[in-house]
Design a protein around this motif. Structure first.
Motif, mmCIF file in Angstrom:
data_model
loop_
_atom_site.group_PDB
_atom_site.id
_atom_site.type_symbol
_atom_site.label_atom_id
_atom_site.label_comp_id
_atom_site.label_asym_id
_atom_site.label_seq_id
_atom_site.Cartn_x
_atom_site.Cartn_y
_atom_site.Cartn_z
ATOM 1 N N LYS A 138 0.820 -1.231 -0.120
ATOM 2 C CA LYS A 138 0.024 -0.008 0.017
ATOM 3 C C LYS A 138 0.673 1.250 0.073
ATOM 4 C CE LYS A 138 -4.204 -1.848 1.901
ATOM 5 N NZ LYS A 138 -5.172 -1.627 3.022
ATOM 6 N N ASN A 139 1.917 1.139 0.638
ATOM 7 C CA ASN A 139 2.803 2.295 0.755
ATOM 8 C C ASN A 139 3.416 2.548 -0.593
ATOM 9 O OD1 ASN A 139 5.884 3.368 1.481
ATOM 10 N ND2 ASN A 139 4.528 4.127 2.925
ATOM 11 N N LEU A 140 3.890 1.603 -1.116
ATOM 12 C CA LEU A 140 4.439 1.612 -2.538
ATOM 13 C C LEU A 140 3.799 2.085 -3.584
ATOM 14 C CD1 LEU A 140 6.764 -1.696 -2.552
ATOM 15 C CD2 LEU A 140 7.483 0.598 -2.609
ATOM 16 N N ASN A 176 0.953 4.056 -2.881
ATOM 17 C CA ASN A 176 0.746 5.577 -2.508
ATOM 18 C C ASN A 176 1.795 6.397 -2.768
ATOM 19 O OD1 ASN A 176 -1.819 4.779 -1.574
ATOM 20 N ND2 ASN A 176 -1.243 4.717 0.415
ATOM 21 N N THR A 177 3.118 5.970 -3.006
ATOM 22 C CA THR A 177 4.239 6.743 -3.339
ATOM 23 C C THR A 177 4.323 6.760 -4.722
ATOM 24 O OG1 THR A 177 5.871 5.045 -3.062
ATOM 25 C CG2 THR A 177 5.214 6.432 -1.070
ATOM 26 N N GLY A 178 3.656 6.256 -5.548
ATOM 27 C CA GLY A 178 3.657 6.295 -7.040
ATOM 28 C C GLY A 178 4.502 5.157 -7.595
ATOM 29 N N LYS A 179 4.505 4.145 -7.112
ATOM 30 C CA LYS A 179 5.152 3.058 -7.703
ATOM 31 C C LYS A 179 4.132 2.224 -8.328
ATOM 32 C CE LYS A 179 9.046 3.928 -5.670
ATOM 33 N NZ LYS A 179 9.963 4.996 -6.186
ATOM 34 N N ASN A 180 4.258 2.366 -9.821
ATOM 35 C CA ASN A 180 3.210 1.617 -10.645
ATOM 36 C C ASN A 180 3.473 0.296 -11.203
ATOM 37 O OD1 ASN A 180 4.686 2.703 -12.524
ATOM 38 N ND2 ASN A 180 3.263 4.168 -13.324
#
Length: 67
Positions: free
Chosen positions: A25-27, A29-33
């Motif tokens: 979820k953190n990845l 939310n930080t834009g890692k797509n």
């Protein structure tokens, strides 16, 4: 550059699934797509449920197809 993160432990109930769900979820939310998630637990594959997703296939269904 691809990175691999593996969360493993033989003992159950130590928080691997919760930790992995929070990490994913953190990845996200930080834009890692571009994330490939593999929940290879053959007995209790709950990671998709924690993330609110539906997996089309899981390790157990693939194993049953092979058998």
């Amino acid at each position: 550059m691809a990175r691999v993160i593996s969360i493993v432990n033989q003992k159950g109930g130590v928080g691997k699934t919760i930790f992995t769900g929070l990490l994913l979820k953190n990845l996200i939310n930080t834009g890692k797509n571009q994330i490939l998630m593999i929940d290879a637990d053959p007995t209790m594959s709950h990671l998709t449920k924690i993330l609110g997703l539906h997996a089309e296939k899981n390790i157990e269904s693939i194993r049953n197809e092979v058998i």
